[in-house]
Structure formats: structure tokens, C-alpha cells
Design an enzyme around this catalytic site. Structure first.
Site, short mmCIF file in Angstrom:
data_model
loop_
_atom_site.label_atom_id
_atom_site.label_comp_id
_atom_site.label_asym_id
_atom_site.label_seq_id
_atom_site.Cartn_x
_atom_site.Cartn_y
_atom_site.Cartn_z
N ASP A 1 -2.18 102.92 31.52
CA ASP A 1 -1.06 101.60 30.78
C ASP A 1 0.06 102.88 30.99
O ASP A 1 0.96 101.75 30.84
CB ASP A 1 -1.04 101.02 29.61
N HIS B 1 -4.24 95.85 35.46
CA HIS B 1 -2.70 96.78 36.12
C HIS B 1 -1.44 94.98 35.94
O HIS B 1 -2.33 94.13 36.48
CB HIS B 1 -2.46 96.42 37.11
P1 IMP Z 1 -13.87 103.66 30.71
O1 IMP Z 1 -12.86 104.25 31.62
O2 IMP Z 1 -13.67 102.01 30.38
O3 IMP Z 1 -14.94 104.57 30.83
O4 IMP Z 1 -13.20 104.27 29.37
C1 IMP Z 1 -12.52 105.89 29.12
C2 IMP Z 1 -11.22 106.15 28.19
O5 IMP Z 1 -9.88 105.49 29.26
C3 IMP Z 1 -11.16 104.90 27.22
O6 IMP Z 1 -9.98 105.61 26.18
C4 IMP Z 1 -10.63 103.93 27.64
O7 IMP Z 1 -10.00 102.92 26.47
C5 IMP Z 1 -9.69 104.09 28.28
N1 IMP Z 1 -9.26 103.41 29.75
C6 IMP Z 1 -9.73 103.48 30.75
N2 IMP Z 1 -9.23 101.72 31.48
C7 IMP Z 1 -7.76 101.72 31.40
C8 IMP Z 1 -6.87 101.20 31.33
O8 IMP Z 1 -6.83 100.92 32.60
N3 IMP Z 1 -5.61 101.50 30.85
C9 IMP Z 1 -5.89 102.55 29.69
N4 IMP Z 1 -6.77 102.85 29.31
C10 IMP Z 1 -7.83 102.80 29.22
#
Ligand code: IMP
Length: 420
Positions: A13, A41
Site C-alpha cells: 500500500d 491499487h
Molecule cells: P494474502 O496476500 O491475502 O495472503 O495476505 C497476506 C498478508 O499480506 C496479509 O497481512 C495481508 O493483509 C497483506 N496484503 C495482501 N495484499 C495486500 C495489499 O494489496 N496491500 C496491503 N497488504 C496486503
């Protein structure tokens, strides 16, 4: 400068969407190289405000070819939905290509992601619940289904049936409803039909682009602190958001990546669980979150917020060798008299600038310097040198502690509010 990777240098982010959107105006090819629709995004431009989850941020340049590279995991139905919404806003998606080697993110991955989080209970990871972890688990465990497999319907239906034989046992064992193989296959095949010949072998396209010295942008998702190998395991995503991951996930030889832009926010945010040393709590956190509209683009969750952490950004720089940093949302700090800045950690009584393993990171104390704020709006400023002195000093402190020069500074949400 033909190949540029844009990667996150914090917890995700950081504002990569905005930087990609800006650079994509001049790009010929934009490639997402890892992750799936866990990404969010946010792009603000002349067409409106968009939250892209799978489609590369280059989609707003009608002359750029946008690709979902082989390193991504793709929920085809979700992708079609996103394409439809863009088309409805008048954005052509004809230039999108999906690698036939990318892996399909299937409905059982979503179900298993949510089941896993539920069963971890208080130790949950805080995933986005989009199925990304289980999709990559299947890929690594050699149970994944690649996108090209939708082209042989009979075989694809058989694959779905076989996979669900074991996945349904798990779902039912934990009290969840089993999935119906026919309905699942129907859904994916319908989406695949909509995509049609946008599913291709991306390597020849990339090779031709490289041979022509075309401008290629590699668009990362998330940041170094959530990298599978170098982040705060297990509170990480299941892929590699580093520039090294860009090479594999996009199909670009490492020697060809000549520019690596590390994107950092002027402060820190994180969604999901795991250590976050400079995190603010209480009223200070609420004030920063509200001022900066820090809510997850994918899940709407309030983001955790904190001061700039130079140890984290330096960790990212050591792994990526940034040719430059892009600092986003500097204007958020306009209202502070004094700004805390973490240049190192104290770990077990010793000062360190190295990123420790997750268990040790849980107990570090950030060592703060207090920097003077500038206390004046900067959004209308057009050049770095015209920024207030204290804002320039703040940027210089980032450069000194992280070790990379700043090439871009975001002073407002619009594409134009970026000092180059
Ligand atoms: P996952 O990618 O959904 O498996 O999540 C794994 C970790 O990455 C968690 O802490 C999510 O909150 C974080 N996360 C996944 N995608 C994003 C994103 O686009 N922005 C910020 N955090 C993310």
C-alpha cells in the site's frame, strides 16, 4: 532505460498504483509479476478514481500492452468482472494479455484461505481472504492448474473433479460446504470464454519488446516486508514482491532490469497481522488514518498506521538495490509540528539497523529522532526545491538512512501532484 521495476519498500500500500499509472503514460508494456486480486491499487486520473485488483495500472494508457505474467495467480471470474467495470467507465481493456502459464486461483482456494484463517484463530495472519496463499501452495505442491488448461474443456473438468475430491474432504472435515465440481468448472470456463484470445504465451511478446528497446514496466504488488522469503514470515504473502521476483514472474532476464523504483510512503501503514515497530495507537493513530484515508483498497479494513521506519525501507533497499525511491503522500504530514522518524531499532539493549527475524522484531523498540514539521500545505508545489525547508530536510533524512536517492515525491492524490 527500457525495463523499470516498481516495487514496494514497506508493508504494501505504498502508492505503487499511482507511480505506475504515472510512468505507464510513457510505457509500451506493463506487467504484473506476482500476487493476485489481493492487490488493491488506487489510481486517480482524468477518468476517475479506480481501485484495481488484478488489472495492471497501465490499462489507462491505450497504447500500452498490459500483462498478467506467469508469476501471478488469476481468478478468471474476478478478472472478467474487473474488466467489465473498466469498460463501463469507458476504458478499453483490449490490450490486456494473460499468461497461459499463470496459475488459476480457483473457488476452493478462497474457501481454504478463509477456513485456514478461521482455524488459526487468534494466530490468524490477517490475509485478504482472496485465496492467494492456497493458490500458491497448490502451485508449489504441483496441484495447481495453469491458465492454458481451460482450453481443453474435457480435461479441465476432469482436473477440477480430481482436485475437489481432496479439497472437499478438508472443507467438510472443518464443517464447510463442499464445492460442486460442475458449477466450479462452468464458472471458470465461462470466464475463460469471455477472455478468449487474450490468454497467450507472453514470452514472445516480452522478447520482442526487449529486442525493440520498448519501455517495459514491471508492476509489483505489496512490499518487501510481506515478501515470502524476506518479510515478516508467516505474516507475509505467498510470493516475492522484490525486483528479483519480477524477473521470474514476468519472464524478464535479471540483467535486463535497469531501473528499480522503491516506493515508500512518507510514513508507514500495514494491513494484516505481524510486527510493526513504529505503529501508532489511540488518538494519534486515528488522526493519521483519517487524514490519510488509510483503509484497505481490497478489504476496506482500517490500516494500521505509524511513523516512517528507515530500518524497513533500508532492508528493502538491500534486497532490491533501488536506483531511486518514490516517496508518496508527503502532504499527509503537512499538519505536524514535529515528526518522529525511526532510524534504527534497539534490540535486547543494542542498537541495530538490520532487520531481525520476526520473533525478534516483535520485541524491538524503535529509536526515534524528532524532526521539525513544516506545518503548511504543499499540494500545490511543483518542484522539490520549492518545498518548505523542513520538508526538504525530511526527504534528505530518508535518503541518508535508506541509502537511495529520491526521484519522485507525491504531494497529493492526483497523477499531476508528483514532483519529479
Ligand atoms: P494474502 O496476500 O491475502 O495472503 O495476505 C497476506 C498478508 O499480506 C496479509 O497481512 C495481508 O493483509 C497483506 N496484503 C495482501 N495484499 C495486500 C495489499 O494489496 N496491500 C496491503 N497488504 C496486503
Amino acid at each position: 532505460m527500457p525495463v523499470t521495476a516498481i516495487v514496494g519498500a514497506q508493508w504494501g500500500d505504498e502508492g505503487k498504483g499511482k507511480i505506475t499509472d504515472l510512468l505507464a503514460q510513457e510505457a509500451d508494456v506493463v506487467i504484473r509479476f506476482q500476487g493476485g486480486n489481493n492487490a488493491g491499487h488506487t489510481v486517480v486520473n482524468q477518468h476517475g478514481t479506480f481501485k484495481l485488483h488484478l488489472v495492471p495500472s497501465g490499462i489507462f494508457n491505450p497504447n500500452a500492452v498490459c500483462m498478467l505474467g506467469p508469476g501471478t495467480v488469476v481468478d478468471l471470474a474476478f478478472l472478467c468482472n474487473e474488466l467489465e467495470q473498466l469498460e463501463r467507465s469507458g476504458i478499453s481493456t483490449a490490450n490486456l494479455r494473460v499468461s497461459d502459464r499463470a496459475h488459476l486461483l480457483m473457488p476452493w482456494h478462497v474457501a481454504l484461505d478463509r477456513l485456514d484463517e478461521r482455524e488459526r484463530g487468534r494466530k490468524k495472519l490477517g490475509t485478504t481472504g482472496m485465496g492467494v496463499g492456497p493458490a500458491y501452495s497448490d502451485k508449489v505442491g504441483r496441484h495447481g492448474i495453469q491458465v492454458y488448461e481451460v482450453k481443453d474443456e474435457r480435461r479441465f473438468r476432469e482436473r477440477v473433479k480430481r482436485e475437489l475430491e481432496t479439497k472437499n474432504v478438508i472443507l467438510e472435515r472443518f464443517g464447510d460446504a463442499p464445492l460442486d465440481a460442475r458449477a466450479v468448472a462452468d464458472g471458470v470456463l465461462a470466464a475463460a470464454a469471455t477472455l478468449g484470445d487474450r490468454v497467450v504465451d507472453t514470452l514472445p511478446l516480452v522478447e520482442t519488446a526487449l529486442a525493440r528497446d520498448s519501455r517495459i514496466l514491471l508492476e509489483g504488488q505489496l512490499g518487501a516486508m510481506r515478501d515470502l522469503d524476506w518479510g515478516i514470515y508467516p505474516y507475509v504473502t505467498s510470493s516475492n514482491p522484490l525486483a528479483g521476483g519480477a524477473s521470474v514472474g514476468a519472464g524478464i532476464p535479471p540483467r535486463k532490469i535497469s531501473r528499480v523504483i522503491g516506493v515508500v510512503k512518507a510514513y508507514s501503514t500495514a494491513v494484516g497481522e505481524g510486527p510493526f515497530p513504529t505503529e501508532l495507537h489511540g488518538d494519534d493513530a486515528t488522526a493519521l488514518r483519517e487524514r490519510a484515508h488509510e483503509y484497505g483498497a481490497t478489504t476496506g479494513r482500517p490500516r494500521r498506521v505509524g511513523w516512517f521506519d528507515a530500518v524497513a525501507a533500508r532492508h528493502a533497499h538491500r534486497l532490491n538495490a533501488f536506483t531511486e525511491l518514490a516517496v508518496t503522500k508527503l502532504d499527509v504530514l503537512d499538519v505536524y509540528e514535529r515528526i518522529s522518524f525511526c532510524g534504527s531499532y534497539e534490540l535486547d539493549g543494542k542498537e541495530t539497523c538490520d532487520m531481525p527475524t520476526t520473533n525478534a522484531l516483535e520485541r524491538v523498540r524503535p529509536c526515534y529522532e524528532t524532526l521539525p514539521g513544516w506545518n503548511t500545505p504543499i499540494t500545490a508545489i511543483a518542484e522539490r526545491r520549492a518545498l518548505p525547508d523542513n520538508a526538504q530536510k525530511y526527504l534528505s533524512r530518508i535518503e541518508q538512512t535508506v541509502g537511495a536517492p529520491i526521484g519522485m515525491v507525491g504531494v497529493g492524490p492526483e497523477r499531476t501532484a508528483t514532483l519529479l
